[in-house]
Design an enzyme around this catalytic site. Structure first.
Site, PDB file in Angstrom:
ATOM      1  N   SER A 204     -25.920   8.208 -15.060  1.00  0.00           N
ATOM      2  CA  SER A 204     -25.709   7.266 -14.168  1.00  0.00           C
ATOM      3  C   SER A 204     -26.749   6.577 -13.677  1.00  0.00           C
ATOM      4  O   SER A 204     -27.746   7.380 -13.313  1.00  0.00           O
ATOM      5  CB  SER A 204     -24.477   7.639 -13.162  1.00  0.00           C
ATOM      6  OG  SER A 204     -24.601   6.899 -12.021  1.00  0.00           O
TER       7      SER A 204
ATOM      8  N   GLY B  50     -12.811   2.625  -1.029  1.00  0.00           N
ATOM      9  CA  GLY B  50     -11.287   2.328  -1.279  1.00  0.00           C
ATOM     10  C   GLY B  50     -11.214   1.159  -2.185  1.00  0.00           C
ATOM     11  O   GLY B  50     -10.188   0.244  -2.149  1.00  0.00           O
ATOM     12  N   LEU B  51     -12.275   0.511  -2.744  1.00  0.00           N
ATOM     13  CA  LEU B  51     -12.246  -0.718  -3.549  1.00  0.00           C
ATOM     14  C   LEU B  51     -11.982  -0.251  -4.823  1.00  0.00           C
ATOM     15  O   LEU B  51     -12.317  -1.188  -6.187  1.00  0.00           O
ATOM     16  CB  LEU B  51     -13.458  -1.436  -3.415  1.00  0.00           C
ATOM     17  CG  LEU B  51     -13.653  -1.903  -2.133  1.00  0.00           C
ATOM     18  CD1 LEU B  51     -14.830  -2.836  -1.834  1.00  0.00           C
ATOM     19  CD2 LEU B  51     -12.293  -2.839  -1.570  1.00  0.00           C
TER      20      LEU B  51
ATOM     21  N   ASP C 150      -4.547   0.708  -9.307  1.00  0.00           N
ATOM     22  CA  ASP C 150      -5.811   0.421  -9.278  1.00  0.00           C
ATOM     23  C   ASP C 150      -6.239   0.105 -10.816  1.00  0.00           C
ATOM     24  O   ASP C 150      -6.895  -0.956 -11.008  1.00  0.00           O
ATOM     25  CB  ASP C 150      -6.573   1.546  -8.890  1.00  0.00           C
ATOM     26  CG  ASP C 150      -6.298   1.858  -7.470  1.00  0.00           C
ATOM     27  OD1 ASP C 150      -5.836   1.127  -6.576  1.00  0.00           O
ATOM     28  OD2 ASP C 150      -6.743   2.972  -6.815  1.00  0.00           O
TER      29      ASP C 150
ATOM     30  N   GLU D 215       0.838  -1.287  -0.037  1.00  0.00           N
ATOM     31  CA  GLU D 215       0.050   0.001   0.009  1.00  0.00           C
ATOM     32  C   GLU D 215       0.771   1.286   0.043  1.00  0.00           C
ATOM     33  O   GLU D 215       1.889   1.308   0.835  1.00  0.00           O
ATOM     34  CB  GLU D 215      -0.895  -0.168   1.329  1.00  0.00           C
ATOM     35  CG  GLU D 215      -2.294   0.633   1.016  1.00  0.00           C
ATOM     36  CD  GLU D 215      -3.099  -0.683   0.164  1.00  0.00           C
ATOM     37  OE1 GLU D 215      -3.211   0.002  -0.950  1.00  0.00           O
ATOM     38  OE2 GLU D 215      -3.567  -1.626   0.508  1.00  0.00           O
ATOM     39  N   HIS D 216       0.532   2.201  -0.753  1.00  0.00           N
ATOM     40  CA  HIS D 216       1.383   3.440  -0.906  1.00  0.00           C
ATOM     41  C   HIS D 216       2.688   3.079  -1.519  1.00  0.00           C
ATOM     42  O   HIS D 216       3.567   3.792  -1.051  1.00  0.00           O
ATOM     43  CB  HIS D 216       1.092   4.275   0.262  1.00  0.00           C
ATOM     44  CG  HIS D 216      -0.002   4.841   0.781  1.00  0.00           C
ATOM     45  ND1 HIS D 216      -0.357   6.181   0.255  1.00  0.00           N
ATOM     46  CD2 HIS D 216      -1.059   4.547   1.408  1.00  0.00           C
ATOM     47  CE1 HIS D 216      -1.682   6.216   0.561  1.00  0.00           C
ATOM     48  NE2 HIS D 216      -1.959   5.355   1.305  1.00  0.00           N
ATOM     49  N   THR D 217       2.460   2.238  -2.191  1.00  0.00           N
ATOM     50  CA  THR D 217       3.990   1.888  -2.862  1.00  0.00           C
ATOM     51  C   THR D 217       4.155   2.062  -4.440  1.00  0.00           C
ATOM     52  O   THR D 217       5.073   2.352  -4.910  1.00  0.00           O
ATOM     53  CB  THR D 217       4.267   0.337  -2.635  1.00  0.00           C
ATOM     54  OG1 THR D 217       3.299  -0.364  -3.386  1.00  0.00           O
ATOM     55  CG2 THR D 217       4.531  -0.149  -1.335  1.00  0.00           C
ATOM     56  N   ASP D 218       3.067   1.926  -4.844  1.00  0.00           N
ATOM     57  CA  ASP D 218       2.908   2.150  -6.381  1.00  0.00           C
ATOM     58  C   ASP D 218       3.671   3.655  -6.908  1.00  0.00           C
ATOM     59  O   ASP D 218       4.497   3.645  -8.014  1.00  0.00           O
ATOM     60  CB  ASP D 218       1.555   1.964  -7.262  1.00  0.00           C
ATOM     61  CG  ASP D 218       0.628   2.868  -6.322  1.00  0.00           C
ATOM     62  OD1 ASP D 218       0.888   3.918  -5.476  1.00  0.00           O
ATOM     63  OD2 ASP D 218      -0.498   3.129  -7.022  1.00  0.00           O
TER      64      ASP D 218
ATOM     65  N   GLU E 205      -7.899  10.571 -13.908  1.00  0.00           N
ATOM     66  CA  GLU E 205      -8.140  10.549 -12.538  1.00  0.00           C
ATOM     67  C   GLU E 205      -7.310  11.739 -11.945  1.00  0.00           C
ATOM     68  O   GLU E 205      -7.601  12.746 -11.384  1.00  0.00           O
ATOM     69  CB  GLU E 205      -7.806   9.291 -11.902  1.00  0.00           C
ATOM     70  CG  GLU E 205      -8.780   8.171 -12.327  1.00  0.00           C
ATOM     71  CD  GLU E 205      -8.900   7.090 -11.161  1.00  0.00           C
ATOM     72  OE1 GLU E 205      -9.021   7.458  -9.823  1.00  0.00           O
ATOM     73  OE2 GLU E 205      -9.203   5.967 -11.383  1.00  0.00           O
TER      74      GLU E 205
END
Length: 419
Positions: free
Chosen positions: A83, A141-142, A194, A49-52, A182
């Site tokens: 939507s 968070g998915l 993601d 996590e928070h590594t990309d 994004e």
């Protein structure tokens, strides 16, 4: 006590719930049939996590929960979007002259993909009509946003004849457009993990994603077996419904701290430091030497998380691969504790959910995603997911938190055309 809600995935295919719902919406709003339906999954990151954005390693799986888009090209450069969440509100945007941050709200994500592809030289991308429906929980968070941008990217690729969606290398180009949408249009910082998961995961596999710059599409991904049933396990996902936000500055602040630390250490990114530490005879001593070179306690905490988290990815792959579930769970726990204490991206809801899962017999539990809300995952014995989720829900009710939701995560397939 209320029974915890379990979120079921919609079925795909021509007669599936997702395609049927989005085609019905498309017909009602635009009065015609769409050219096709495409879908892309949300994701759960097992570890890393928070590594990309630090050129590190991560290990996502695609969820069975997907976003579906029905889409047809137009002869002009207008985009119309609707939507299922707001079926009576159709958004219209022109692509000509569009600039970064030129669209606000949820429409900035799909419109941003078209804009990013045009910015990358794919001038044949024009206007389109699109309807969207999703069973990926928003704000959890998915990666509901990546599911939206990747399904859009794959649809635009086909209807405008870009020829990118059929190969890994081509999908990397679509991933880059989704990331740019994004970051630059929606203003939600993302490192690319993601979108890579949504575009490149396979059923029954976890995606070992190496984010070092310069790697080819074949070099940066390894498909790793992740058979939960074989191990007698389930991966429980609990959406805390504590709102997950990445555009409030906290994410960007941590990213900037890591980039500044890399400059101080004389490297391009913290992955280079992580590799040096891992290759040393005494990794603990080598890590401490690195931390001693940094100017303040906050930076030292952030860097310690990144370096140890990168190492945990391959450690988890090795432990799970040999069937050592206890060690795999310990690594989940270590990851969450580091995110809580060093990276400081958890929340009271995330921490409570993890604590309850551990107390109820989970081998390990951790937050997943960017943090500051969102979801946790827990590695539990088969048949225990609902019991553990209910205990978490009971704990939330006792604390006055929002009612959580749960789902079962099975490693699923990537973005595809449905019909």
């Amino acid at each position: 006590m209320r029974q915890v809600q379990f979120l079921e995935a919609w079925s795909g295919g021509e007669a599936g719930q997702g395609p049927e719902q989005v085609v019905t919406l498309f017909r009602r709003v635009y009065g015609q049939e769409p050219e096709g339906v495409w879908s892309a999954p949300g994701r759960v990151n097992l570890i890393g996590e928070h590594t990309d954005y630090n050129a590190g390693l991560c290990l996502p799986i695609a969820l069975p929960h997907r976003t579906f888009v029905a889409l047809s090209p137009r002869r002009d450069h207008q985009v119309r979007l609707v939507s299922s969440m707001t079926p009576d509100a159709c958004v219209q945007v022109g692509l000509d002259g569009l600039q970064a941050r030129g669209v606000t709200g949820w429409a900035s994500y799909p419109v941003g993909v078209a804009w990013a592809l045009r910015e990358a030289g794919y001038d044949q991308v024009g206007g389109f009509d699109m309807a969207l429906a999703s069973c990926v929980p928003v704000g959890s968070g998915l990666s509901s946003s990546a599911a939206m941008t990747c399904s859009t990217a794959l649809a635009l690729d086909e209807v405008f004849g870009l020829g990118l969606g059929g190969s890994d290398q081509g999908r990397v180009t679509l991933i880059e457009a989704a990331v740019k949408a994004e970051n630059d249009m929606a203003g939600a910082s993302t490192g690319g993990m993601d979108q890579s998961a949504s575009m490149r995961c396979r059923a029954g596999k976890a995606l070992r994603l190496d984010c070092r710059p310069g790697l080819t599409a074949m070099e940066n991904v390894t498909q790793v077996p992740f058979d939960l049933k074989e191990r007698g396990l389930e991966l429980l996902v609990v959406d805390t419904q504590a709102q997950h936000q990445l555009n409030d500055g906290q994410y960007e602040q941590r990213r900037s701290t890591c980039e500044k630390a890399a400059r101080i250490l004389g490297v391009d990114n913290l992955r280079q430091v992580a590799d040096q530490v891992s290759a040393s005879r005494d990794p603990a001593a080598a890590l401490q030497e690195v931390l001693d070179r940094l100017p303040d306690e906050v930076t030292r905490h952030r860097v310690r998380h990144v370096i140890t988290e990168i190492a945990r990815v391959d450690q988890f792959i090795e432990a799970f691969g040999r069937g050592d579930v206890h060690e795999a769970g310990r690594l989940f726990d270590a990851s969450h504790d580091s995110l809580r204490d060093d990276y400081q991206v958890t929340s009271p809801e995330l921490d409570l959910a993890v604590d309850v899962a551990r107390a109820e017999g989970a081998y390990g539990a951790r937050m997943t995603g960017g943090g500051f809300g969102g979801s946790v995952i827990a590695l539990v014995n088969a048949g225990k997911s609902r019991d553990v989720a209910q205990k978490i829900a009971d704990g939330f009710q006792a604390r006055g938190f929002h009612e959580p939701r749960a789902l079962a995560a099975l490693p699923s397939s990537s973005a595809r055309k449905e019909c």
